[in-house]
Design a protein around this motif. Structure first.
Motif, mmCIF file in Angstrom:
data_model
loop_
_atom_site.group_PDB
_atom_site.id
_atom_site.type_symbol
_atom_site.label_atom_id
_atom_site.label_comp_id
_atom_site.label_asym_id
_atom_site.label_seq_id
_atom_site.Cartn_x
_atom_site.Cartn_y
_atom_site.Cartn_z
ATOM 1 N N ARG A 101 -76.705 70.195 6.303
ATOM 2 C CA ARG A 101 -76.680 71.235 7.335
ATOM 3 C C ARG A 101 -75.267 71.372 7.907
ATOM 4 N NH1 ARG A 101 -80.755 73.890 9.470
ATOM 5 N NH2 ARG A 101 -82.306 72.355 8.754
ATOM 6 N N THR A 102 -74.751 72.595 7.864
ATOM 7 C CA THR A 102 -73.374 72.825 8.294
ATOM 8 C C THR A 102 -73.195 72.632 9.797
ATOM 9 O OG1 THR A 102 -73.890 75.190 8.387
ATOM 10 C CG2 THR A 102 -72.756 74.387 6.419
ATOM 11 N N ALA A 103 -72.064 72.035 10.152
ATOM 12 C CA ALA A 103 -71.718 71.837 11.564
ATOM 13 C C ALA A 103 -70.857 72.974 12.092
ATOM 14 C CB ALA A 103 -70.961 70.513 11.733
ATOM 15 N N VAL A 104 -70.139 73.649 11.199
ATOM 16 C CA VAL A 104 -69.164 74.669 11.601
ATOM 17 C C VAL A 104 -69.207 75.831 10.611
ATOM 18 C CG1 VAL A 104 -67.598 73.004 12.674
ATOM 19 C CG2 VAL A 104 -67.361 73.537 10.234
ATOM 20 N N SER A 105 -68.566 76.918 10.976
ATOM 21 C CA SER A 105 -68.318 77.983 10.005
ATOM 22 C C SER A 105 -67.275 77.483 9.007
ATOM 23 C CB SER A 105 -67.796 79.239 10.701
ATOM 24 O OG SER A 105 -68.760 79.751 11.600
ATOM 25 N N ILE A 106 -67.458 77.851 7.754
ATOM 26 C CA ILE A 106 -66.502 77.463 6.712
ATOM 27 C C ILE A 106 -65.930 78.742 6.123
ATOM 28 C CG2 ILE A 106 -66.163 76.179 4.565
ATOM 29 C CD1 ILE A 106 -68.674 74.560 5.281
ATOM 30 N N ASP A 117 -67.415 65.957 6.419
ATOM 31 C CA ASP A 117 -67.136 66.172 7.842
ATOM 32 C C ASP A 117 -67.606 67.543 8.316
ATOM 33 O OD1 ASP A 117 -65.909 63.706 7.859
ATOM 34 O OD2 ASP A 117 -63.888 64.525 7.577
ATOM 35 N N LEU A 118 -67.924 68.442 7.380
ATOM 36 C CA LEU A 118 -68.344 69.800 7.720
ATOM 37 C C LEU A 118 -69.839 69.906 7.986
ATOM 38 C CD1 LEU A 118 -66.270 71.632 4.960
ATOM 39 C CD2 LEU A 118 -65.645 71.325 7.373
ATOM 40 N N PHE A 119 -70.560 68.774 7.882
ATOM 41 C CA PHE A 119 -72.016 68.803 7.998
ATOM 42 C C PHE A 119 -72.496 67.848 9.089
ATOM 43 C CE2 PHE A 119 -70.909 70.171 3.766
ATOM 44 C CZ PHE A 119 -71.739 71.267 3.576
ATOM 45 N N THR A 120 -73.576 68.238 9.751
ATOM 46 C CA THR A 120 -74.119 67.406 10.823
ATOM 47 C C THR A 120 -75.043 66.318 10.292
ATOM 48 O OG1 THR A 120 -75.997 68.914 11.135
ATOM 49 C CG2 THR A 120 -74.025 69.316 12.467
ATOM 50 N N ALA A 159 -78.576 60.935 9.328
ATOM 51 C CA ALA A 159 -77.122 60.931 9.472
ATOM 52 C C ALA A 159 -76.486 60.628 8.122
ATOM 53 C CB ALA A 159 -76.707 59.886 10.505
ATOM 54 N N ILE A 160 -75.510 61.417 7.748
ATOM 55 C CA ILE A 160 -74.893 61.274 6.430
ATOM 56 C C ILE A 160 -74.268 59.895 6.249
ATOM 57 C CG2 ILE A 160 -72.997 62.119 4.977
ATOM 58 C CD1 ILE A 160 -73.623 64.925 5.972
ATOM 59 N N ASN A 161 -73.685 59.352 7.303
ATOM 60 C CA ASN A 161 -73.020 58.049 7.190
ATOM 61 C C ASN A 161 -73.997 56.890 7.087
ATOM 62 O OD1 ASN A 161 -70.490 59.260 7.355
ATOM 63 N ND2 ASN A 161 -70.394 59.079 9.585
ATOM 64 N N GLU A 186 -76.752 62.135 -10.301
ATOM 65 C CA GLU A 186 -76.759 62.894 -11.555
ATOM 66 C C GLU A 186 -76.412 64.373 -11.359
ATOM 67 O OE1 GLU A 186 -81.376 64.191 -12.318
ATOM 68 O OE2 GLU A 186 -80.896 62.062 -12.365
ATOM 69 N N VAL A 187 -76.380 64.847 -10.134
ATOM 70 C CA VAL A 187 -76.070 66.261 -9.872
ATOM 71 C C VAL A 187 -74.565 66.475 -10.014
ATOM 72 C CG1 VAL A 187 -76.212 68.137 -8.209
ATOM 73 C CG2 VAL A 187 -78.038 66.438 -8.322
ATOM 74 N N LEU A 188 -74.174 67.276 -11.009
ATOM 75 C CA LEU A 188 -72.758 67.471 -11.333
ATOM 76 C C LEU A 188 -72.082 66.099 -11.441
ATOM 77 C CD1 LEU A 188 -71.908 70.682 -9.271
ATOM 78 C CD2 LEU A 188 -72.578 70.470 -11.674
ATOM 79 N N ASN A 189 -70.988 65.876 -10.714
ATOM 80 C CA ASN A 189 -70.316 64.572 -10.744
ATOM 81 C C ASN A 189 -70.574 63.785 -9.475
ATOM 82 O OD1 ASN A 189 -69.019 64.885 -13.322
ATOM 83 N ND2 ASN A 189 -67.656 66.370 -12.348
ATOM 84 N N GLY A 190 -71.724 64.012 -8.845
ATOM 85 C CA GLY A 190 -72.064 63.352 -7.591
ATOM 86 C C GLY A 190 -72.263 64.371 -6.486
ATOM 87 N N GLN A 191 -72.853 63.912 -5.392
ATOM 88 C CA GLN A 191 -73.218 64.820 -4.309
ATOM 89 C C GLN A 191 -72.008 65.502 -3.668
ATOM 90 O OE1 GLN A 191 -76.431 65.680 -3.026
ATOM 91 N NE2 GLN A 191 -77.046 64.877 -5.020
ATOM 92 N N ARG A 192 -70.929 64.800 -3.457
ATOM 93 C CA ARG A 192 -69.741 65.429 -2.868
ATOM 94 C C ARG A 192 -69.200 66.524 -3.777
ATOM 95 N NH1 ARG A 192 -69.801 60.260 -1.333
ATOM 96 N NH2 ARG A 192 -69.278 59.701 0.825
ATOM 97 N N SER A 193 -69.104 66.209 -5.048
ATOM 98 C CA SER A 193 -68.603 67.199 -6.006
ATOM 99 C C SER A 193 -69.487 68.433 -6.032
ATOM 100 C CB SER A 193 -68.539 66.567 -7.401
ATOM 101 O OG SER A 193 -68.186 67.517 -8.369
ATOM 102 N N ALA A 194 -70.800 68.221 -5.989
ATOM 103 C CA ALA A 194 -71.734 69.347 -6.003
ATOM 104 C C ALA A 194 -71.579 70.202 -4.748
ATOM 105 C CB ALA A 194 -73.165 68.831 -6.122
ATOM 106 N N LEU A 195 -71.411 69.558 -3.599
ATOM 107 C CA LEU A 195 -71.220 70.300 -2.347
ATOM 108 C C LEU A 195 -69.938 71.119 -2.374
ATOM 109 C CD1 LEU A 195 -72.240 67.991 0.642
ATOM 110 C CD2 LEU A 195 -73.135 70.247 0.089
#
Length: 248
Positions: A101-106, A117-120, A159-161, A186-195
């Motif tokens: 869930r986004t914390a800010v406009s991107i 850091d862009l997500f709550t 919480a993501i952390n 397994e999603v793309l090269n990991g969750q960060r990469s997919a995001l």
């Protein structure tokens, strides 16, 4: 190409399959299909809940002769609650995913270094996907009709952390049967990469990213037919999602 968004809107309203662009225009490109998708999404004039990645698995990409994922918009009215029985109006597929869930406009492209850091928070999620195409599934028609976006279920936030995003073991059960299983990495090269891919592609295609929207990073473990039954989706350390599908 201006007629296709109207045709898709009509098909959606009368619960008919989407007509095929490629049946009459074999030279339509993926980028043209995205322009049609955005016009169709705009014509629906519905609040957007977020965005989804699709075709994140190599096998799915190979089947449609592409080497990258695709994206689509999620509409707020297409969210199903776990407290209600879900009666689907057309054939659909179930996918287990992680949503953010986004914390800010991107407004600018992002990299993996600071994307979280862009997500709550993050959520376990179920996507209810439905291509609903009149002809065989192909890349152009799939993109143009909003990448099989149909419905979704949002689980409890976390919480993501507090979790290791790429170490979640995911399973989908119908009764005592295991329908899907996979790892979040397994999603793309990991969750960060997919995001990162989904955010940057969403911006590239001209959509606005606002606070509070959900980004679904892609299917974990494949997909299963959405048949009547009682379901339980487990997401490792995240809280499970339980839901019921009934005959329409």
């Amino acid at each position: 190409m201006n007629e296709w968004p109207e045709k898709f809107l009509h098909a959606d309203r009368v619960h008919e399959p989407y007509p095929s662009i490629t049946a009459s225009r074999s030279t339509c490109t993926a980028q043209t299909a995205y322009a049609i998708q955005q016009a169709y999404v705009g014509l629906r004039n519905e609040p957007i809940a977020g965005y989804k990645a699709a075709l994140t698995a190599t096998q799915a990409q190979n089947a449609l002769r592409t080497d990258e994922p695709i994206m689509g918009a999620l509409f707020k009215h297409c969210e199903y609650k776990t407290t209600e029985s879900i009666a689907l109006k057309r054939a659909a597929l179930l996918e287990t995913e992680i949503g953010y869930r986004t914390a800010v406009s991107i407004t600018a492209p992002v990299t993996e270094d600071h994307v979280l850091d862009l997500f709550t928070c993050c959520h376990p999620m179920i996507e209810i996907a439905s291509p609903n195409l009149a002809g065989p599934i192909n890349l152009v028609d799939l993109i143009a009709t909003n990448s099989a976006s149909y419905g979704f279920i949002v689980g409890q936030p976390c919480a993501i952390n507090d979790i290791q995003l790429d170490e979640l073991s995911v399973e989908l059960h119908r009764g005592n049967e295991v329908l899907l299983s996979g790892k979040s990495a397994e999603v793309l090269n990991g969750q960060r990469s997919a995001l990162v891919w989904l955010i940057n592609e969403t911006l590239k295609q001209g959509y606005a990213i606002e606070p509070g929207q959900i980004f679904m990073s892609g299917s974990i473990g494949g997909m299963a037919a959405a048949k009547p039954g009682i379901y339980r989706a487990c997401f490792g350390s995240l809280k499970p999602i339980e839901f019921t599908i009934t005959a329409a």
